[in-house]
Write a protein that holds these residues in place. Structure first.
Motif, PDB file in Angstrom:
ATOM      1  N   VAL A  30       1.029  -1.254   0.155  1.00 45.68           N
ATOM      2  CA  VAL A  30      -0.034  -0.450  -0.168  1.00 45.68           C
ATOM      3  C   VAL A  30       0.639   1.166   0.054  1.00 45.68           C
ATOM      4  O   VAL A  30       0.818   1.941  -0.535  1.00 45.68           O
ATOM      5  CB  VAL A  30      -1.362   0.200   1.351  1.00 45.68           C
ATOM      6  N   CYS A  31       1.238   1.495   0.997  1.00 39.74           N
ATOM      7  CA  CYS A  31       2.659   2.143   0.471  1.00 39.74           C
ATOM      8  C   CYS A  31       3.997   2.693  -0.149  1.00 39.74           C
ATOM      9  O   CYS A  31       3.999   4.039  -0.594  1.00 39.74           O
ATOM     10  CB  CYS A  31       3.384   2.658   2.456  1.00 39.74           C
ATOM     11  N   GLY A  32       4.056   1.030  -0.760  1.00 37.61           N
ATOM     12  CA  GLY A  32       5.293   1.470  -1.680  1.00 37.61           C
ATOM     13  C   GLY A  32       4.285   1.840  -2.784  1.00 37.61           C
ATOM     14  O   GLY A  32       5.195   2.694  -3.854  1.00 37.61           O
ATOM     15  N   MET A  33       3.187   1.512  -3.253  1.00 42.32           N
ATOM     16  CA  MET A  33       2.917   2.342  -4.136  1.00 42.32           C
ATOM     17  C   MET A  33       2.454   4.177  -3.728  1.00 42.32           C
ATOM     18  O   MET A  33       2.508   4.690  -5.569  1.00 42.32           O
ATOM     19  CB  MET A  33       1.354   1.365  -4.578  1.00 42.32           C
ATOM     20  N   LEU A  34       2.727   4.443  -3.222  1.00 48.34           N
ATOM     21  CA  LEU A  34       1.987   5.439  -2.522  1.00 48.34           C
ATOM     22  C   LEU A  34       3.748   6.202  -2.521  1.00 48.34           C
ATOM     23  O   LEU A  34       3.852   7.212  -4.367  1.00 48.34           O
ATOM     24  CB  LEU A  34       1.561   6.263  -1.487  1.00 48.34           C
ATOM     25  N   VAL A  35       4.336   5.914  -2.374  1.00 47.17           N
ATOM     26  CA  VAL A  35       5.846   6.430  -2.993  1.00 47.17           C
ATOM     27  C   VAL A  35       6.142   6.420  -4.404  1.00 47.17           C
ATOM     28  O   VAL A  35       7.134   7.114  -4.027  1.00 47.17           O
ATOM     29  CB  VAL A  35       7.094   5.469  -1.470  1.00 47.17           C
ATOM     30  N   ALA A  36       5.858   5.670  -4.889  1.00 47.73           N
ATOM     31  CA  ALA A  36       6.592   4.984  -6.101  1.00 47.73           C
ATOM     32  C   ALA A  36       5.883   5.881  -7.103  1.00 47.73           C
ATOM     33  O   ALA A  36       6.649   6.877  -7.164  1.00 47.73           O
ATOM     34  CB  ALA A  36       6.319   3.841  -6.456  1.00 47.73           C
ATOM     35  N   LEU A  37       4.692   6.377  -6.851  1.00 42.91           N
ATOM     36  CA  LEU A  37       3.982   7.339  -7.323  1.00 42.91           C
ATOM     37  C   LEU A  37       4.462   9.307  -7.211  1.00 42.91           C
ATOM     38  O   LEU A  37       4.623  10.219  -7.913  1.00 42.91           O
ATOM     39  CB  LEU A  37       2.801   7.515  -7.346  1.00 42.91           C
ATOM     40  N   GLY A  38       4.676   9.093  -5.718  1.00 43.32           N
ATOM     41  CA  GLY A  38       5.648  10.148  -5.659  1.00 43.32           C
ATOM     42  C   GLY A  38       7.081  10.882  -6.390  1.00 43.32           C
ATOM     43  O   GLY A  38       7.632  10.981  -6.563  1.00 43.32           O
ATOM     44  N   ARG A  39       7.805   8.909  -6.266  1.00 44.43           N
ATOM     45  CA  ARG A  39       8.628   8.701  -7.052  1.00 44.43           C
ATOM     46  C   ARG A  39       9.104   9.536  -8.541  1.00 44.43           C
ATOM     47  O   ARG A  39       9.748   9.567  -9.721  1.00 44.43           O
ATOM     48  CB  ARG A  39      10.157   7.352  -7.400  1.00 44.43           C
ATOM     49  N   ILE A  40       8.152   9.107  -8.919  1.00 48.74           N
ATOM     50  CA  ILE A  40       7.487   9.386 -10.896  1.00 48.74           C
ATOM     51  C   ILE A  40       6.565  10.622 -10.499  1.00 48.74           C
ATOM     52  O   ILE A  40       6.360  11.126 -12.059  1.00 48.74           O
ATOM     53  CB  ILE A  40       7.321   8.631 -11.288  1.00 48.74           C
ATOM     54  N   SER A  41       6.353  11.716  -9.600  1.00 50.06           N
ATOM     55  CA  SER A  41       5.925  12.824  -9.777  1.00 50.06           C
ATOM     56  C   SER A  41       6.477  13.667 -10.160  1.00 50.06           C
ATOM     57  O   SER A  41       7.869  14.213  -9.726  1.00 50.06           O
ATOM     58  CB  SER A  41       5.160  13.317  -8.141  1.00 50.06           C
ATOM     59  N   LEU A  46       7.592  16.858  -3.985  1.00 45.55           N
ATOM     60  CA  LEU A  46       7.311  15.028  -3.376  1.00 45.55           C
ATOM     61  C   LEU A  46       8.192  14.062  -3.929  1.00 45.55           C
ATOM     62  O   LEU A  46       8.701  13.204  -3.224  1.00 45.55           O
ATOM     63  CB  LEU A  46       5.943  14.807  -3.734  1.00 45.55           C
ATOM     64  N   ASN A  47       9.021  14.164  -5.007  1.00 47.21           N
ATOM     65  CA  ASN A  47       9.958  13.933  -5.935  1.00 47.21           C
ATOM     66  C   ASN A  47      10.794  13.291  -4.479  1.00 47.21           C
ATOM     67  O   ASN A  47      11.377  11.873  -4.401  1.00 47.21           O
ATOM     68  CB  ASN A  47       9.712  14.176  -7.247  1.00 47.21           C
ATOM     69  N   LYS A  48      11.512  14.442  -3.962  1.00 46.56           N
ATOM     70  CA  LYS A  48      12.804  14.104  -3.676  1.00 46.56           C
ATOM     71  C   LYS A  48      12.596  13.903  -2.281  1.00 46.56           C
ATOM     72  O   LYS A  48      13.893  12.568  -1.580  1.00 46.56           O
ATOM     73  CB  LYS A  48      12.854  16.057  -3.128  1.00 46.56           C
ATOM     74  N   THR A 102       8.863  -1.435   2.157  1.00 42.03           N
ATOM     75  CA  THR A 102       7.829   0.013   1.571  1.00 42.03           C
ATOM     76  C   THR A 102       8.657   1.092   0.329  1.00 42.03           C
ATOM     77  O   THR A 102       8.163   1.295  -0.513  1.00 42.03           O
ATOM     78  CB  THR A 102       7.063   1.089   2.609  1.00 42.03           C
ATOM     79  N   ALA A 103      10.443   0.728   1.007  1.00 33.09           N
ATOM     80  CA  ALA A 103      11.338   1.576   0.616  1.00 33.09           C
ATOM     81  C   ALA A 103      11.318   0.726  -0.853  1.00 33.09           C
ATOM     82  O   ALA A 103      11.766   0.852  -2.071  1.00 33.09           O
ATOM     83  CB  ALA A 103      12.786   1.303   1.272  1.00 33.09           C
ATOM     84  N   TYR A 104      11.578  -1.033  -0.451  1.00 31.07           N
ATOM     85  CA  TYR A 104      12.031  -2.059  -1.859  1.00 31.07           C
ATOM     86  C   TYR A 104      10.759  -2.395  -3.015  1.00 31.07           C
ATOM     87  O   TYR A 104      10.824  -2.195  -4.360  1.00 31.07           O
ATOM     88  CB  TYR A 104      12.222  -3.504  -1.552  1.00 31.07           C
ATOM     89  N   MET A 105       9.298  -2.505  -2.256  1.00 34.57           N
ATOM     90  CA  MET A 105       8.494  -1.959  -2.964  1.00 34.57           C
ATOM     91  C   MET A 105       8.156  -0.557  -3.758  1.00 34.57           C
ATOM     92  O   MET A 105       7.833  -1.275  -4.965  1.00 34.57           O
ATOM     93  CB  MET A 105       6.847  -2.534  -2.075  1.00 34.57           C
ATOM     94  N   ALA A 106       8.404   0.066  -3.098  1.00 34.71           N
ATOM     95  CA  ALA A 106       7.921   1.468  -4.613  1.00 34.71           C
ATOM     96  C   ALA A 106       8.783   1.290  -5.252  1.00 34.71           C
ATOM     97  O   ALA A 106       9.096   1.551  -6.775  1.00 34.71           O
ATOM     98  CB  ALA A 106       8.494   2.331  -3.106  1.00 34.71           C
ATOM     99  N   GLU A 114       7.442   2.246 -14.773  1.00 34.96           N
ATOM    100  CA  GLU A 114       7.791   3.410 -16.273  1.00 34.96           C
ATOM    101  C   GLU A 114       8.024   2.089 -16.799  1.00 34.96           C
ATOM    102  O   GLU A 114       9.014   2.391 -18.594  1.00 34.96           O
ATOM    103  CB  GLU A 114       9.663   4.104 -15.549  1.00 34.96           C
ATOM    104  N   SER A 115       8.218   1.049 -17.170  1.00 35.61           N
ATOM    105  CA  SER A 115       8.702  -0.099 -17.828  1.00 35.61           C
ATOM    106  C   SER A 115       7.492  -0.088 -19.172  1.00 35.61           C
ATOM    107  O   SER A 115       7.787  -0.994 -20.465  1.00 35.61           O
ATOM    108  CB  SER A 115       8.867  -1.974 -17.286  1.00 35.61           C
ATOM    109  N   ILE A 116       5.850   0.434 -18.710  1.00 38.74           N
ATOM    110  CA  ILE A 116       5.233   0.783 -19.812  1.00 38.74           C
ATOM    111  C   ILE A 116       5.231   2.153 -20.679  1.00 38.74           C
ATOM    112  O   ILE A 116       5.639   2.624 -20.003  1.00 38.74           O
ATOM    113  CB  ILE A 116       3.577   1.213 -19.076  1.00 38.74           C
ATOM    114  N   ASP A 117       5.187   1.444 -22.442  1.00 38.17           N
ATOM    115  CA  ASP A 117       5.811   2.163 -23.258  1.00 38.17           C
ATOM    116  C   ASP A 117       4.616   3.618 -22.733  1.00 38.17           C
ATOM    117  O   ASP A 117       3.395   4.069 -22.467  1.00 38.17           O
ATOM    118  CB  ASP A 117       4.474   1.576 -24.780  1.00 38.17           C
ATOM    119  N   LYS A 118       5.383   4.565 -22.175  1.00 36.17           N
ATOM    120  CA  LYS A 118       4.930   6.008 -22.274  1.00 36.17           C
ATOM    121  C   LYS A 118       3.419   6.144 -23.397  1.00 36.17           C
ATOM    122  O   LYS A 118       3.300   7.268 -23.283  1.00 36.17           O
ATOM    123  CB  LYS A 118       6.060   7.064 -22.300  1.00 36.17           C
TER     124      LYS A 118
END
Length: 219
Positions: A30-41, A46-48, A102-106, A114-118
């Protein structure tokens, strides 16, 4: 051979191992998905913050994180408030293992997204979808199959890493068998622990293999 009391103790210790791993995976997912979205935001703040979170929890030992929550956090709170703040050891394990997962799941989620075609994101926007709609209806669902092997590996790692819970007085599988071995002077109890760990990880691997085939059956 194991007597009835020892079997019950091993079952109880195995229960602690499984509960900690399951709770950690749920928190991590759950939290990993939120952090992942922050990483690609595109939001730099939020990204930092997301990057800093992943950097810290992937860059420091899980045992240190567990000690910081169970031993250091009560002392910090006591210094700030003047009142003792004891932490339940099982809750400390839930928090520490969950935050670490959470960190690893993110990173798994970020790599999968990011592997999905943009071009699919651009096509979704051309159809009038918002960024969030495109993410949750088009991009993320397609990344599930690619994420399954990583999530399965994380679950297996958590099952093994729960042995660290013994350092905060949780009678998990390893602590239980270690106590039996120390009291009896017999090494065979470690073999029993190894067999149980192997059984659990094999079941998880088998389950995720079946799930991967089922998810990819119609591709």
């Amino acid at each position: 051979m194991l007597n009835e009391v020892q079997i019950q103790a091993i079952i109880k210790g195995t229960g602690y191992t499984i509960i900690i791993a399951i709770v950690a995976v749920i928190i991590g997912t759950v939290c990993g998905m939120l952090v992942a979205l922050g990483r690609i935001s595109h939001n730099r703040i939020l990204n930092k913050i997301s990057w800093l979170y992943v950097w810290f929890f992937r860059g420091t030992p899980l045992l240190l994180q567990l000690f910081m929550i169970y031993y250091a956090m009560p002392l910090i709170i006591k210094d700030l408030t003047g009142h003792p703040f004891p932490i339940n050891p099982l809750m400390a394990c839930f928090v520490a293992f969950g935050l670490n997962s959470t960190a690893y799941m993110a990173e798994f989620f970020r790599a999968g997204i990011e592997s999905i075609d943009k071009g699919q994101l651009e096509a979704s926007k051309a159809l009038g979808m918002s960024y969030n709609q495109a993410m949750f209806k088009i991009i993320i669902p397609q990344s599930y199959k690619r994420l399954l092997p990583s999530v399965g590996n994380e679950f297996i790692m958590l099952i093994k890493d729960t042995s660290l819970a013994s350092t905060v007085a949780i009678s998990d599988l390893l602590r239980t068998t270690k106590t039996m071995s120390s009291s009896s002077g017999n090494w065979i109890y470690y073999v029993y622990a190894a067999c149980v760990y192997l059984l659990m990880t094999s079941i998880i691997q088998f389950g995720f293999d079946k799930l991967e085939k089922k998810v990819g059956a119609y591709e």
